[in-house]
Enzyme design. Sequence first.
Site, PDB file in Angstrom:
ATOM      1  N   GLU A   1       0.800  -1.236   0.000  1.00 40.74           N
ATOM      2  CA  GLU A   1       0.000   0.000   0.000  1.00 40.74           C
ATOM      3  C   GLU A   1       0.831   1.284   0.000  1.00 40.74           C
ATOM      4  O   GLU A   1       0.576   2.198   0.778  1.00 40.74           O
ATOM      5  CB  GLU A   1      -0.939   0.006   1.204  1.00 40.74           C
ATOM      6  CG  GLU A   1      -1.872  -1.188   1.240  1.00 40.74           C
ATOM      7  CD  GLU A   1      -2.796  -1.192   2.460  1.00 40.74           C
ATOM      8  OE1 GLU A   1      -2.705  -0.268   3.285  1.00 40.74           O
ATOM      9  OE2 GLU A   1      -3.611  -2.122   2.555  1.00 40.74           O
TER      10      GLU A   1
ATOM     11  N   GLU B   1      -6.007 -11.116  -0.727  1.00 42.40           N
ATOM     12  CA  GLU B   1      -6.824 -10.884   0.474  1.00 42.40           C
ATOM     13  C   GLU B   1      -8.315 -10.854   0.138  1.00 42.40           C
ATOM     14  O   GLU B   1      -9.073 -10.036   0.660  1.00 42.40           O
ATOM     15  CB  GLU B   1      -6.407  -9.555   1.135  1.00 42.40           C
ATOM     16  CG  GLU B   1      -4.929  -9.480   1.436  1.00 42.40           C
ATOM     17  CD  GLU B   1      -4.491  -8.180   2.115  1.00 42.40           C
ATOM     18  OE1 GLU B   1      -5.358  -7.423   2.602  1.00 42.40           O
ATOM     19  OE2 GLU B   1      -3.280  -7.931   2.158  1.00 42.40           O
TER      20      GLU B   1
END
Length: 519
Positions: free
Chosen positions: A300, A411
Amino acid sequence: MTSGWRGNGTGNSSVNYNSNGVTFAASADNIGAVFDVLKPTQLENAVVEMVVNVSSEFKTSGANLQIFAQVKNTWAGEWNCWSNNSEFAANTDATLTCTIDEADDRFNQSVNDVQVGIQAKGTNSAGTVTIKSAKITLAASSSSSSATSSSSGSVYSANVDHLRDLADFPIGVAVSNTDSPTYNILTNASEKAVVEKHFDQMTAGNIMKMSYLHPNNNTGTISDYNFTNADAFVDYALAKNMTVHGHTLVWHSDYQVPGFMKNWSGTSADFLTAIESHVTNIVDHFEAKGNIVSWDVVNEALTDGNPSVFRTDSPFYIKSGNSAVYIERAFLAARAANATVDLYYNDYNIEQNNSKTTKMMEMITDFQTRNIPINGVGFQMHVCLRYPNASTIAAAMQKVVAKGLKVKITELDVAVNQPYCDSYPANKISSFTMTVALEQKKRYCDIIKAYLDTVPVNLRGGISVWGTTDANTWLDSLYATQFNNEKISWPLLFDTNYNDKPALRGFADALQSISCTNM
Ligand code: XIL
């Protein structure tokens, strides 16, 4: 049998009566044969038994069979009965049973006619199926007032033996250890059972993040690390023949950035050296275990919004001297520490094929031009029930494939409610009905199918879901305020009692090339 059956499905297959029974051509997915059960027969909890015999062409096509019951006019029905191709031998009788126990009272019918049948499942279906006998045994004590008791007794089964066996790439799941003691993979029997049954890879939900592994830098030696919990988790995976996807070496998220990094007051050159030694020590430590096959090296690092840029508020960016150079330094250190492990850049919302995707591709192009090692992109895929659509997801993945990089869904969860999806709370879904569950089943199937259609076999890094049971999804905690503490995201493959959800069937359907439907 000489009458009463007809073909069903697209193109309305026909049936033939012969001395063996009733035969239909299983020429496509959802093609089969049905007969009517007229009202007011009480079919709730009835058991349908059929003896069938399949041709060798059917057997080799890999097709499956599904007994079903459908309320005519609404076409709601019992779709949970499933017989895998592996249950059949060519030209040999097989006895199949199906309990009509849909989790509502749709078959507690006094005014509707029902059709009961059997159909081929699988896009390559071919050959013929002969129904030699069909019998319906009504539930012994069914009375007209059994509507409520019926639903409590029925448990959905996705009829999936081992999800992992349906794919030739890793099928993974995020698990807890000491970070969520109730659901600890080392101590919770239900958690263990479902993980061992369906998955062949694990990701630590938290305990392999930075602050868990590397809490302090007092001495600058390996003793500043704490590998105890992570080692126990990785050893468990080893014992169960599972690989581990390492998550994550560098991530700005405040709760798990080690204090000494957050408060770094030395030079940026020394900070970058500290990041390198952090990466080196962790990758080295786990290389010795032998079952860590990939790492999210950096997580991220890019902002949302348009244009997307490197996060300038990340402590890594700031301490690196207001520079994104820490990203490549982490990748270089990881490669130097382990020559073969797959190195991923991991992020969320990049499946939306938006400006973050564009920025990420710029970074990848730059890395490739300068020989910075990177093997793949982790698409977190915390997605909404209805957004983004499968073709958008495929377009985003295609960009990574075009660079020759692996694509891993790292995820996956599919939120039924999510504050940033579908104008929440105006369109809040208040209960997890079978209709919603089946929409989610199709959604899981569409996503996995997009992955399979887009990513060539040699670039498939695998697919991992972010948790097992809906009782322990991170989304309900993340959105507790917006959800008023209700647990209404229902994003995973297993319900709060660890029972299969239709989502599991949807995942399996895609892996088995069965068409994606909300039935
Ligand atoms: C989540 C964990 O599941 C939670 O237990 C924790 O409180 C916060 O982090 N993207 C990631 C994961 O890369 O590490 C996050 O995991 C979910 C979002």
